[in-house]
Design an enzyme around this catalytic site. Structure first.
Site, PDB file in Angstrom:
ATOM      1  N   PHE A  91       0.845  -1.186   0.000  1.00 41.74           N
ATOM      2  CA  PHE A  91       0.000   0.000   0.000  1.00 41.74           C
ATOM      3  C   PHE A  91       0.886   1.243   0.000  1.00 41.74           C
ATOM      4  O   PHE A  91       1.969   1.253   0.587  1.00 41.74           O
ATOM      5  CB  PHE A  91      -0.935  -0.005   1.212  1.00 41.74           C
ATOM      6  CG  PHE A  91      -1.906   1.133   1.223  1.00 41.74           C
ATOM      7  CD1 PHE A  91      -2.889   1.233   0.259  1.00 41.74           C
ATOM      8  CD2 PHE A  91      -1.829   2.126   2.186  1.00 41.74           C
ATOM      9  CE1 PHE A  91      -3.784   2.294   0.249  1.00 41.74           C
ATOM     10  CE2 PHE A  91      -2.724   3.181   2.197  1.00 41.74           C
ATOM     11  CZ  PHE A  91      -3.705   3.269   1.220  1.00 41.74           C
ATOM     12  N   ASP A 162       7.095  -2.441   8.738  1.00 40.69           N
ATOM     13  CA  ASP A 162       5.736  -1.976   8.487  1.00 40.69           C
ATOM     14  C   ASP A 162       4.828  -3.159   8.815  1.00 40.69           C
ATOM     15  O   ASP A 162       4.652  -4.073   8.009  1.00 40.69           O
ATOM     16  CB  ASP A 162       5.575  -1.541   7.028  1.00 40.69           C
ATOM     17  CG  ASP A 162       4.188  -0.974   6.733  1.00 40.69           C
ATOM     18  OD1 ASP A 162       3.242  -1.298   7.478  1.00 40.69           O
ATOM     19  OD2 ASP A 162       4.040  -0.242   5.738  1.00 40.69           O
ATOM     20  N   HIS A 165      -0.301  -4.921   8.840  1.00 37.67           N
ATOM     21  CA  HIS A 165      -1.159  -6.085   8.633  1.00 37.67           C
ATOM     22  C   HIS A 165      -0.892  -7.195   9.646  1.00 37.67           C
ATOM     23  O   HIS A 165      -1.478  -8.271   9.528  1.00 37.67           O
ATOM     24  CB  HIS A 165      -0.910  -6.687   7.247  1.00 37.67           C
ATOM     25  CG  HIS A 165      -1.146  -5.768   6.109  1.00 37.67           C
ATOM     26  ND1 HIS A 165      -0.761  -6.090   4.815  1.00 37.67           N
ATOM     27  CD2 HIS A 165      -1.716  -4.545   6.032  1.00 37.67           C
ATOM     28  CE1 HIS A 165      -1.087  -5.112   3.991  1.00 37.67           C
ATOM     29  NE2 HIS A 165      -1.656  -4.148   4.723  1.00 37.67           N
ATOM     30  N   GLN A 188      -6.655   1.508  11.155  1.00 36.39           N
ATOM     31  CA  GLN A 188      -7.667   2.016  10.223  1.00 36.39           C
ATOM     32  C   GLN A 188      -8.874   1.075  10.227  1.00 36.39           C
ATOM     33  O   GLN A 188      -8.786  -0.067  10.663  1.00 36.39           O
ATOM     34  CB  GLN A 188      -7.026   2.153   8.832  1.00 36.39           C
ATOM     35  CG  GLN A 188      -7.942   2.633   7.729  1.00 36.39           C
ATOM     36  CD  GLN A 188      -8.611   1.482   6.995  1.00 36.39           C
ATOM     37  OE1 GLN A 188      -8.209   0.320   7.101  1.00 36.39           O
ATOM     38  NE2 GLN A 188      -9.653   1.795   6.259  1.00 36.39           N
ATOM     39  N   LYS A 191      -8.606  -2.690   9.497  1.00 37.84           N
ATOM     40  CA  LYS A 191      -7.519  -3.473  10.058  1.00 37.84           C
ATOM     41  C   LYS A 191      -8.009  -4.501  11.084  1.00 37.84           C
ATOM     42  O   LYS A 191      -9.172  -4.516  11.482  1.00 37.84           O
ATOM     43  CB  LYS A 191      -6.477  -2.551  10.678  1.00 37.84           C
ATOM     44  CG  LYS A 191      -5.758  -1.668   9.676  1.00 37.84           C
ATOM     45  CD  LYS A 191      -5.043  -2.476   8.609  1.00 37.84           C
ATOM     46  CE  LYS A 191      -4.161  -1.642   7.701  1.00 37.84           C
ATOM     47  NZ  LYS A 191      -4.902  -0.714   6.838  1.00 37.84           N
ATOM     48  N   ARG A 220       7.604  18.207  22.987  1.00 35.15           N
ATOM     49  CA  ARG A 220       7.459  18.494  24.421  1.00 35.15           C
ATOM     50  C   ARG A 220       7.604  17.232  25.266  1.00 35.15           C
ATOM     51  O   ARG A 220       7.032  16.188  24.941  1.00 35.15           O
ATOM     52  CB  ARG A 220       6.093  19.124  24.702  1.00 35.15           C
ATOM     53  CG  ARG A 220       5.853  20.423  23.966  1.00 35.15           C
ATOM     54  CD  ARG A 220       4.456  20.957  24.218  1.00 35.15           C
ATOM     55  NE  ARG A 220       4.287  21.478  25.569  1.00 35.15           N
ATOM     56  CZ  ARG A 220       3.131  21.955  26.039  1.00 35.15           C
ATOM     57  NH1 ARG A 220       2.041  21.948  25.277  1.00 35.15           N
ATOM     58  NH2 ARG A 220       3.057  22.427  27.260  1.00 35.15           N
ATOM     59  N   TYR A 227       6.126  25.083  27.862  1.00 35.25           N
ATOM     60  CA  TYR A 227       6.336  25.074  26.415  1.00 35.25           C
ATOM     61  C   TYR A 227       7.798  24.842  26.037  1.00 35.25           C
ATOM     62  O   TYR A 227       8.387  25.594  25.272  1.00 35.25           O
ATOM     63  CB  TYR A 227       5.792  26.365  25.788  1.00 35.25           C
ATOM     64  CG  TYR A 227       4.325  26.543  26.055  1.00 35.25           C
ATOM     65  CD1 TYR A 227       3.369  25.768  25.406  1.00 35.25           C
ATOM     66  CD2 TYR A 227       3.888  27.452  27.014  1.00 35.25           C
ATOM     67  CE1 TYR A 227       2.014  25.903  25.687  1.00 35.25           C
ATOM     68  CE2 TYR A 227       2.531  27.591  27.297  1.00 35.25           C
ATOM     69  CZ  TYR A 227       1.605  26.807  26.632  1.00 35.25           C
ATOM     70  OH  TYR A 227       0.276  26.944  26.925  1.00 35.25           O
ATOM     71  N   ARG A 237      -0.471  12.659  18.401  1.00 37.22           N
ATOM     72  CA  ARG A 237      -1.061  12.038  19.588  1.00 37.22           C
ATOM     73  C   ARG A 237      -2.428  11.423  19.294  1.00 37.22           C
ATOM     74  O   ARG A 237      -3.285  12.033  18.653  1.00 37.22           O
ATOM     75  CB  ARG A 237      -1.224  13.074  20.708  1.00 37.22           C
ATOM     76  CG  ARG A 237       0.078  13.652  21.241  1.00 37.22           C
ATOM     77  CD  ARG A 237      -0.186  14.549  22.443  1.00 37.22           C
ATOM     78  NE  ARG A 237      -1.047  15.668  22.107  1.00 37.22           N
ATOM     79  CZ  ARG A 237      -0.615  16.911  21.844  1.00 37.22           C
ATOM     80  NH1 ARG A 237       0.677  17.178  21.871  1.00 37.22           N
ATOM     81  NH2 ARG A 237      -1.468  17.864  21.566  1.00 37.22           N
TER      82      ARG A 237
END
Length: 388
Positions: A91, A162, A165, A188, A191, A220, A227, A237
């Site tokens: 993909f 990767d 899957h 996703q 999946k 951070r 900050y 996140r």
């Protein structure tokens, strides 16, 4: 193709699957004082549970699987001018993540049996600019991790798995997180476990985890109130609602993997008897295959007939799809339109060229069906192929 009758329309388990556990998790997240990781606990708990399940020291939950790959590349210090070897048959996210950090994806050919990265082909492409090799565990079948580990040592180039899957899959009894390299997952909607979108990155040590946390959180450190931005990064996140759903999804994974293993053994045997159909092969060192897809090849089939076969399967209730084109055949490759450059790349990727034109796949929810449905699917598939 033959007309569809009522007996030919099959019913498969729905996907995603959910129940009381997901509802309870969503309410748990809702009732917290905040809905992001700094104010809640669902993301942190999911990271610990997912890492433990896969045998990794650490995990970072991300917004999606593509971002998990981008984060991994950032942790590895990969950027403009660097090269990353990727499978030609995968993909497009495997390539796009490399492009998004300014590096160059270098497509390598794949094996004709497992559809995974051909390690010899990858070795031939290593240059002084090569900064990572990214195998894809295609459909849940592990790439040859033994050979990749040897190549990594001899070439001095790290591996980035990767594993989009490969939830729960194992290689010679070792889980994804026990293989010593970074590994990126996707959650996703289609999946093996999902929150609609989402991703995770497994980290092999404290230093890589510390860097991944910084880069996924705008640079951070945990608990920062003034900050401090200690490095470059982005906001990758995961939110608390997604994490709560994924915690429930993780509890279902082991049982679903067992069912899929048993179902694919039966369906593969039946499909292999059909003239002109070649199911995806299996490297038996991958002793637990997660079966994100049920993949087959039909060597010599034309593009029009392959699409007609997929359409006929969909008409009969089967979640079927054509296979991926080689990444260099897409307009999104290397930030420009597909061009004559694709023909040059194709010369080194004859297997990817073939698989990209003759492969189709069925979604893993097919493998959660009962035995009579699987047997009827094989009969329908045979009839449709025979009518081509």
């Amino acid at each position: 193709m033959t007309p569809t009758s009522g007996d030919d329309v099959l019913s498969f388990p729905s996907w995603p699957q959910h129940g009381a556990e997901e509802r309870a998790g969503l309410l748990r997240a809702l009732d917290q004082k905040g809905w992001w990781r700094d104010a809640g606990q669902e993301v942190g708990l999911f990271e610990r549970e997912f890492a433990d399940y896969h045998g990794a020291p650490h995990a970072i939950a991300t917004t999606n699987g593509t971002h998990a790959l981008e984060l991994a590349l950032g942790v590895m210090g990969i950027g403009p001018g660097d090269e990353v070897i990727v499978p030609a048959f995968t993909f497009i996210s495997s390539s796009l993540a490399v492009q998004r950090v300014g590096a160059v994806p270098v497509p390598a050919d794949v094996r004709p049996d497992t559809y995974c990265l051909d390690v010899d082909a990858a070795a031939a492409l290593v240059t002084p600019r090569t900064k990572a090799i990214m195998p894809v565990h295609m459909a849940g079948q592990f790439a040859d991790m033994d050979a990749l580990e040897k190549l990594s040592l001899t070439a001095g180039v790290p591996v980035l798995q990767d594993a989009a899957h490969a939830h729960g899959a194992q290689w010679q009894g070792r889980r994804v997180g026990e293989l010593g390299s970074l590994a990126a997952f996707s959650f996703q909607n289609g999946k093996l476990m999902t929150a609609g979108e989402g991703g995770a990155l497994l980290l092999p040590d404290d230093d890589s985890h510390r860097e991944a946390f910084l880069q996924h959180c705008c640079g951070r450190p945990p608990g920062d109130r003034v900050y401090r931005h200690l490095t470059q990064g982005s906001n990758y996140r995961m939110n608390e609602f997604s994490a709560s759903v994924l915690r429930a999804q993780l509890t279902r994974l082991k049982g679903q993997l067992r069912i899929r293993e048993e179902s694919w053994a039966r369906l593969r045997t039946a499909l292999a008897t059909i003239d002109g159909v070649v199911p995806q092969g299996r490297d038996e060192r991958g002793d637990l295959h997660s079966h994100y897809m049920a993949m087959v090849r039909l060597p010599g089939i034309s593009a029009a007939r392959r699409l007609a076969l997929v359409d006929a399967l969909v008409e009969r209730g089967v979640p079927a799809f054509v296979g991926f084109p080689p990444v260099y055949r897409t307009e999104g490759f290397a930030r420009g339109p597909a061009s004559a450059d694709a023909e040059e790349l194709a010369k080194n990727c004859p297997v990817a060229e073939e698989i990209g034109s003759d492969c189709l796949w069925l979604h893993h929810r097919v493998l959660l069906a009962d035995t009579p449905t699987l047997d009827r699917l094989a009969e329908i598939f045979s009839g449709l192929v025979g009518a081509l």
